[in-house]
Design an enzyme around this catalytic site. Structure first.
Site, short mmCIF file in Angstrom:
data_model
loop_
_atom_site.label_atom_id
_atom_site.label_comp_id
_atom_site.label_asym_id
_atom_site.label_seq_id
_atom_site.Cartn_x
_atom_site.Cartn_y
_atom_site.Cartn_z
N LYS A 208 6.54 14.63 108.75
CA LYS A 208 5.30 13.00 108.49
C LYS A 208 5.09 12.11 109.64
CE LYS A 208 5.46 14.30 103.59
NZ LYS A 208 5.59 14.60 101.63
N ARG A 242 11.83 19.53 100.39
CA ARG A 242 10.21 20.61 101.23
C ARG A 242 10.28 20.83 102.88
NH1 ARG A 242 5.46 19.62 100.90
NH2 ARG A 242 3.72 21.26 100.64
N1 HH2 Z 1 4.73 16.70 100.37
C1 HH2 Z 1 3.58 17.19 100.23
C2 HH2 Z 1 3.23 17.63 100.03
N2 HH2 Z 1 3.47 18.18 98.68
N3 HH2 Z 1 4.96 17.36 96.64
C3 HH2 Z 1 6.30 16.91 96.65
N4 HH2 Z 1 6.94 17.22 95.66
N5 HH2 Z 1 6.78 16.06 97.77
C4 HH2 Z 1 6.63 15.85 99.33
O1 HH2 Z 1 6.24 15.25 99.93
C5 HH2 Z 1 5.17 16.41 99.11
C6 HH2 Z 1 4.58 17.49 98.44
C7 HH2 Z 1 2.54 17.27 102.24
O2 HH2 Z 1 2.82 18.21 102.85
P1 HH2 Z 1 2.43 19.08 103.13
O3 HH2 Z 1 2.11 20.46 101.72
O4 HH2 Z 1 2.18 19.89 104.08
O5 HH2 Z 1 0.61 18.55 103.51
P2 HH2 Z 1 -0.51 18.58 103.38
O6 HH2 Z 1 -0.39 18.13 101.82
O7 HH2 Z 1 -1.52 18.38 103.87
O8 HH2 Z 1 -0.69 20.31 102.78
#
Ligand code: HH2
Length: 261
Positions: A208, A242
């Site tokens: 992040k 995660r």
């Molecule tokens: N962060 C992301 C997505 N989903 N869910 C939870 N519970 N907690 C988190 O911190 C969280 C989440 C963002 O990460 P990523 O899926 O890699 O990115 P994107 O939203 O751009 O797909």
């Protein structure tokens, strides 16, 4: 024992791995690799929630996630679906998912709470200030930890009132969701205060932007910062981490556990 949730993003636009696993076969192969590397849970998502992301229609989200969940359902791994839409969650549960990871904490779709209650799903309730399009505009808190804690307590109460068993609820302060770099770091430093809520804490710091805020690294250069922040979160009581990089995180966690017990 801290568990790892491996990220499987079936999206063209996720902030760190957008487009890499849009093809279902590639996403399934990636999920299998993460499971082999030690993920206890695979979190399959078809909509990016990065700052500024555009919402995706339900049809498209279904088309992305359902075949991938089918393709992972035989693994000895729990499957989670990262969605805030009840019809996507329902199809994912039908395909073999057991966990609904809803970044809106059941505020996005009025049908979501009843669905999760009826299906006995485990539910992740996450804090977010505003929505992904605007959340990083100018987030402000008097005391970020107290405010996130009060929000999570309220969402926990609302979820149990809707019939979701308390033992099936996990809580997440939502690192990067409507928070400055300082807010994120304060939440991680004081994570122990959220343990009073009495539910397992899930933390997602992986790749992040607060990490890049510390050293200027790009999204694909943040493994070291991901590991440092995740280990601190685990030491403060996070039970589920995660992450995108499961193998490296598993080694870091094993060494930290061997040292600290
Ligand atoms: N962060 C992301 C997505 N989903 N869910 C939870 N519970 N907690 C988190 O911190 C969280 C989440 C963002 O990460 P990523 O899926 O890699 O990115 P994107 O939203 O751009 O797909």
């Amino acid at each position: 024992m801290t568990k790892l949730m491996g990220v499987v993003n079936v999206t063209p636009d996720s902030f760190s791995d957008g487009g890499l696993y849009l093809d279902p076969e590639a996403a399934i192969a990636h999920g299998r690799e993460l499971a082999a590397a030690g993920a206890a849970i695979l979190d399959v998502g078809g909509e990016s929630t990065r700052p500024g992301a555009e919402a995706v229609g339900a049809e498209e989200e279904l088309r992305r996630v359902v075949p991938v969940i089918w393709g992972l359902a035989d693994l000895d791994c729990r499957i989670s679906v990262d969605t805030s839409k009840a019809n996507v969650a329902e199809a994912a549960l039908d395909a073999g998912a057991e966990i609904v990871n809803d970044v809106t904490a059941l505020r996005g779709d009025p049908a979501m709470a009843a669905l999760c209650a009826e299906r006995g799903a485990t539910v992740v309730l996450m804090h977010m200030l505003g929505d992904p399009r605007t959340m990083q505009d100018d987030p402000r808190y008097d005391d970020v930890v107290a405010e996130v804690k009060a929000f999570l307590a309220q969402r926990l109460e609302s979820a149990t009132a809707a019939g979701i068993a308390e033992e099936r609820i996990w809580l997440d302060p939502g690192i990067g969701f409507g928070k400055t770099r300082e807010h994120n770091m304060e939440l991680l430093r004081r994570l122990g205060e959220l343990r009073d809520l009495g539910r397992p804490l899930l933390i997602g710091t992986s790749r992040k932007s607060f990490i890049g805020g510390v050293d200027g690294s790009a999204a694909d250069e943040r493994l070291g910062g991901t590991i440092a922040s995740s280990i601190i979160a685990a030491a403060e009581g996070a039970e589920i981490l995660r992450v995108h990089d499961v193998a490296e995180m598993r080694q870091a966690l094993a060494v930290a556990t061997a040292i600290l017990g």
